[in-house]
Design an enzyme around this catalytic site. Structure first.
Site, PDB file in Angstrom:
ATOM      1  N   LYS A   1     -17.178 -45.876  37.590  1.00 12.97           N
ATOM      2  CA  LYS A   1     -17.501 -45.108  36.495  1.00 12.97           C
ATOM      3  C   LYS A   1     -16.593 -44.045  35.655  1.00 12.97           C
ATOM      4  CE  LYS A   1     -19.727 -41.123  35.151  1.00 12.97           C
ATOM      5  NZ  LYS A   1     -19.318 -41.080  33.876  1.00 12.97           N
TER       6      LYS A   1
ATOM      7  N   GLU B   1     -10.458 -35.240  44.369  1.00 12.15           N
ATOM      8  CA  GLU B   1      -9.190 -34.690  43.649  1.00 12.15           C
ATOM      9  C   GLU B   1      -9.881 -33.843  42.624  1.00 12.15           C
ATOM     10  OE1 GLU B   1      -6.134 -35.523  44.572  1.00 12.15           O
ATOM     11  OE2 GLU B   1      -6.350 -37.177  45.859  1.00 12.15           O
TER      12      GLU B   1
ATOM     13  N   CYS C   1      -4.684 -31.767  35.460  1.00 15.07           N
ATOM     14  CA  CYS C   1      -5.275 -30.831  36.653  1.00 15.07           C
ATOM     15  C   CYS C   1      -4.151 -30.238  37.210  1.00 15.07           C
ATOM     16  CB  CYS C   1      -5.921 -31.851  37.663  1.00 15.07           C
ATOM     17  SG  CYS C   1      -4.742 -33.126  38.064  1.00 15.07           S
TER      18      CYS C   1
ATOM     19  N   GLU D   1      -9.926 -22.444  35.509  1.00 13.99           N
ATOM     20  CA  GLU D   1      -9.162 -23.520  35.179  1.00 13.99           C
ATOM     21  C   GLU D   1      -9.620 -23.731  33.547  1.00 13.99           C
ATOM     22  OE1 GLU D   1     -10.250 -27.644  36.180  1.00 13.99           O
ATOM     23  OE2 GLU D   1      -7.963 -27.954  36.421  1.00 13.99           O
TER      24      GLU D   1
HETATM   25  P1  NAP Z   1     -16.214 -33.548  35.300  1.00 18.08           P
HETATM   26  O1  NAP Z   1     -16.959 -32.976  34.500  1.00 18.08           O
HETATM   27  O2  NAP Z   1     -15.986 -33.313  36.978  1.00 18.08           O
HETATM   28  O3  NAP Z   1     -16.283 -35.268  35.339  1.00 18.08           O
HETATM   29  C1  NAP Z   1     -15.826 -36.148  36.387  1.00 18.08           C
HETATM   30  C2  NAP Z   1     -16.721 -37.572  36.454  1.00 18.08           C
HETATM   31  O4  NAP Z   1     -17.799 -37.078  37.227  1.00 18.08           O
HETATM   32  C3  NAP Z   1     -16.977 -38.034  35.058  1.00 18.08           C
HETATM   33  O5  NAP Z   1     -17.123 -39.479  35.268  1.00 18.08           O
HETATM   34  C4  NAP Z   1     -18.304 -37.393  34.986  1.00 18.08           C
HETATM   35  O6  NAP Z   1     -19.199 -38.141  34.035  1.00 18.08           O
HETATM   36  C5  NAP Z   1     -18.814 -37.352  36.484  1.00 18.08           C
HETATM   37  N1  NAP Z   1     -19.938 -36.372  36.468  1.00 18.08           N
HETATM   38  C6  NAP Z   1     -20.408 -35.433  35.876  1.00 18.08           C
HETATM   39  N2  NAP Z   1     -21.244 -34.751  36.206  1.00 18.08           N
HETATM   40  C7  NAP Z   1     -21.623 -35.429  37.463  1.00 18.08           C
HETATM   41  C8  NAP Z   1     -22.740 -35.277  38.142  1.00 18.08           C
HETATM   42  N3  NAP Z   1     -23.801 -34.346  38.060  1.00 18.08           N
HETATM   43  N4  NAP Z   1     -23.016 -36.231  39.061  1.00 18.08           N
HETATM   44  C9  NAP Z   1     -22.252 -37.248  39.178  1.00 18.08           C
HETATM   45  N5  NAP Z   1     -21.069 -37.540  38.311  1.00 18.08           N
HETATM   46  C10 NAP Z   1     -20.882 -36.573  37.448  1.00 18.08           C
HETATM   47  O7  NAP Z   1     -14.335 -33.601  35.011  1.00 18.08           O
HETATM   48  P2  NAP Z   1     -13.780 -33.956  33.679  1.00 18.08           P
HETATM   49  O8  NAP Z   1     -14.261 -32.836  32.910  1.00 18.08           O
HETATM   50  O9  NAP Z   1     -13.948 -35.281  33.305  1.00 18.08           O
HETATM   51  O10 NAP Z   1     -12.207 -33.707  33.951  1.00 18.08           O
HETATM   52  C11 NAP Z   1     -11.504 -32.633  34.141  1.00 18.08           C
HETATM   53  C12 NAP Z   1     -11.456 -32.118  35.511  1.00 18.08           C
HETATM   54  O11 NAP Z   1     -10.924 -33.147  36.331  1.00 18.08           O
HETATM   55  C13 NAP Z   1     -10.679 -30.959  35.751  1.00 18.08           C
HETATM   56  O12 NAP Z   1     -11.309 -29.900  36.597  1.00 18.08           O
HETATM   57  C14 NAP Z   1      -9.411 -31.314  36.287  1.00 18.08           C
HETATM   58  O13 NAP Z   1      -8.422 -30.385  37.106  1.00 18.08           O
HETATM   59  C15 NAP Z   1      -9.912 -32.649  37.070  1.00 18.08           C
HETATM   60  N6  NAP Z   1      -8.797 -33.588  37.604  1.00 18.08           N
HETATM   61  C16 NAP Z   1      -8.380 -33.530  38.737  1.00 18.08           C
HETATM   62  C17 NAP Z   1      -7.232 -34.549  39.118  1.00 18.08           C
HETATM   63  C18 NAP Z   1      -6.798 -34.788  40.158  1.00 18.08           C
HETATM   64  O14 NAP Z   1      -6.059 -35.655  40.544  1.00 18.08           O
HETATM   65  N7  NAP Z   1      -6.756 -33.411  41.225  1.00 18.08           N
HETATM   66  C19 NAP Z   1      -7.004 -35.463  37.939  1.00 18.08           C
HETATM   67  C20 NAP Z   1      -7.413 -35.350  36.867  1.00 18.08           C
HETATM   68  C21 NAP Z   1      -8.473 -34.414  36.392  1.00 18.08           C
HETATM   69  P3  NAP Z   1     -19.264 -37.715  32.626  1.00 18.08           P
HETATM   70  O15 NAP Z   1     -18.185 -38.256  31.900  1.00 18.08           O
HETATM   71  O16 NAP Z   1     -20.600 -38.038  31.849  1.00 18.08           O
HETATM   72  O17 NAP Z   1     -19.320 -36.200  32.639  1.00 18.08           O
END
Ligand code: NAP
Ligand code: MG
Length: 497
Positions: free
Chosen positions: A190, A266, A301, A399
């Site tokens: 997804k 991650e 991130c 963050e």
């Molecule tokens: P996010 O809001 O946590 O979303 C990540 C994924 O999870 C998306 O596909 C999202 O779908 C899904 N999701 C959201 N709510 C959910 C729920 N209640 N149940 C199941 N799945 C759910 O993160 P983001 O805003 O896309 O990305 C930013 C974050 O990613 C930052 O915190 C960043 O630090 C982190 N990140 C970490 C790394 C690493 O390798 N450590 C790399 C890149 C990014 P939707 O798109 O519909 O919200």
């Protein structure tokens, strides 16, 4: 001759955007027939609609993935067969890099320059590297003595659920898919709701490369529905997630309330960069500091957003950082001269601006940026630098995931280390010093998954990437470690007669 902004706009005008889900080897509408609008955040324009998948579609995708896994055309194929397909996929991505990069830029607001680098170079490297690993991984024989032979073998875990963020859409897909597919798993992926396009196109290219139907399924949709359905699915064997710490925690809950699937996480970060008084404040260091803060508009991130600088060199450091920050070009992501594109959405921009306001309110000193970029459509934020950030401020602890750098002055190594360690996160750190003992002392004492010395980097395909504390689980992406997320260990014990 290299391409210009108008060349990329011409490519953009000719692109056809994927709009359906990719399930069982073909394009499928959501079972509900619902779609949602996909917005180009650099203009605010709707660029198309995308299938709005929910639990029913995840069920179909998991059924296709399971059937393909059990049929064995991929899971039990000779490793060199999987290798050949993944090498072809790497070549296909390279051949389509320009089209994919423009598509990703329109989908996300990322600069075409970064998209070209990620999709033209890094993504194919990932498929190639894990393809090459497929037929070079060996099992073990345990030292059990004369009368027995005990073999320790690795088997693909089965159906994996991959849930991705929007900041590096195709690269994160490659980070997870390349090792998962190389070892023989089937996948249900997804993408983030804002950035579904390149993952969908990748699934199509994978079929062209020879991946059997059902091995890779892509279900665009929303977290609360499609994401949650993956987290709670009883027939998904492992989930690998990249995203926020908040949502990562949901996946642990989903697993505990369903089939107890292992979950690789991650997650977020608030990573420090430490500049000691003996560091050479040269162009390379300043370029690293700028890159660490503003690469991908700070939507990274492992961005180093707490730059902890010894007061003896801080004025010099800050002046050079400010000069470079003010020279960054914010604007049209399809212009190869642009350094910073738009934030991924209007909602995300509002969140970033609220942190800038919090920094002002809490008394940090705003020296550059601080608001919406003038005269641009879409959701842009100017690169922003705060000085005199105190470790207790929200902009130092939470963050932000946007271009907001906070500089913290310190007196000496011990104070720098104490502030750097004082965080719930543990993804990354960078250290600048000309003293090797100090560099290694800091590297050993910083609780995080990657420490970069004398240059900002996240490593590359060969080095494991993941977080300590609330930045991650024990799982790692990249390196030979990444395949461990997608393998089971089996003992075969044979008694000799
Ligand atoms: P996010 O809001 O946590 O979303 C990540 C994924 O999870 C998306 O596909 C999202 O779908 C899904 N999701 C959201 N709510 C959910 C729920 N209640 N149940 C199941 N799945 C759910 O993160 P983001 O805003 O896309 O990305 C930013 C974050 O990613 C930052 O915190 C960043 O630090 C982190 N990140 C970490 C790394 C690493 O390798 N450590 C790399 C890149 C990014 P939707 O798109 O519909 O919200
Ligand atoms: Mg989009």
């Amino acid at each position: 001759m290299s391409a210009s902004a108008s060349d990329y706009h011409t490519i953009a005008g000719r692109l056809a955007f994927p709009s359906l889900a990719f399930i069982d080897g073909g394009w499928q509408a959501a079972a509900s027939r619902r779609v949602y609008e996909n917005i180009n955040p650099a203009t605010g324009a709707v660029i198309g609609t995308v299938a709005h998948c929910d639990a029913a579609d995840v069920d179909r995708a998991v059924a296709a993935a399971r059937a393909s896994f059990e049929a064995g055309a991929w899971s039990r194929a000779a490793p060199e067969v999987r290798k050949a397909v993944l090498l072809r996929l790497a070549d296909l991505v390279r051949a389509h890099a320009e089209e994919l990069a423009v598509m990703e830029s329109l989908d996300s607001g990322k600069t075409v320059k970064d998209c070209l680098n990620e999709i033209g170079h890094e993504v194919p490297t990932f498929f190639q590297w894990y393809a090459e690993l497929a037929d070079k991984s060996f099992g073990k024989v345990a030292p059990t003595g004369e009368k027995t032979v005990a073999m320790i073998v690795k088997e693909p875990v089965g159906v994996v659920g991959l849930v991705l963020p929007w900041n590096f859409p195709m690269l994160m897909a490659a980070w997870k898919l390349a090792p998962a597919l190389a070892v023989g798993c089937s996948a249900v992926l997804k993408p983030a709701e804002q950035t579904p396009l390149t993952a969908l196109r990748l699934a199509e290219l994978a079929m062209e490369a020879g991946l059997p139907a059902g091995v890779l399924n892509v279900v665009p949709g929303f977290g609360e529905t499609a994401g949650q359905a993956i987290g709670r699915h009883d027939d998904i064997d492992v989930v690998s997630f990249t995203g926020s710490t908040e949502v990562g925690a949901y996946f642990l809950k989903y697993a505990s309330e369903s089939n107890l699937k292992p979950v690789g996480l991650e997650m977020g970060g608030k990573s420090p960069m430490i500049v000691l008084d003996d560091a050479d404040i040269d162009d390379a260091l300043i370029a690293s500091a700028i890159n660490a803060a503003f690469w991908n508009g700070g939507q990274n991130c492992s961005a180093n957003m707490r730059q902890i600088v010894d007061r003896k060199v801080k004025d010099n450091f800050l002046q050079q950082v400010l000069d470079k920050t003010r020279a960054l070009k914010v604007g049209d992501p399809l212009d190869p001269a642009t350094d910073i594109g738009s934030m991924v959405s209007a909602e995300h921009r509002t969140r970033v601006l609220s942190y800038i306001e919090a920094g002002r309110q809490e008394g940090a000193r705003l020296l550059a940026g601080g608001g919406i970029s003038a005269g641009l459509p879409g959701f842009f934020v100017d690169p922003t630098v705060f000085d005199e950030v105190a470790p207790a401020m929200r902009i130092a602890r939470e963050e932000i995931f946007g271009p907001v750098l906070g500089v913290i002055g310190v007196n000496g190594l011990e104070e720098a280390l104490q502030i750097a360690r004082d965080t719930d996160y543990g993804l990354h750190a960078t250290v600048f010093t000309s003293n090797i003992d100090k560099a290694l002392h800091l590297a050993k004492r910083l609780p995080c998954g990657t420490v970069a010395i004398n240059g900002f980097t996240e490593g590359n395909v060969t080095t494991p990437f993941g977080g300590f504390k609330r930045s991650g689980s024990l799982a790692r992406d990249n390196g030979t470690e990444a395949v461990d997320q997608y393998l089971q260990t089996k003992t075969i014990w044979m008694s000799l007669r």
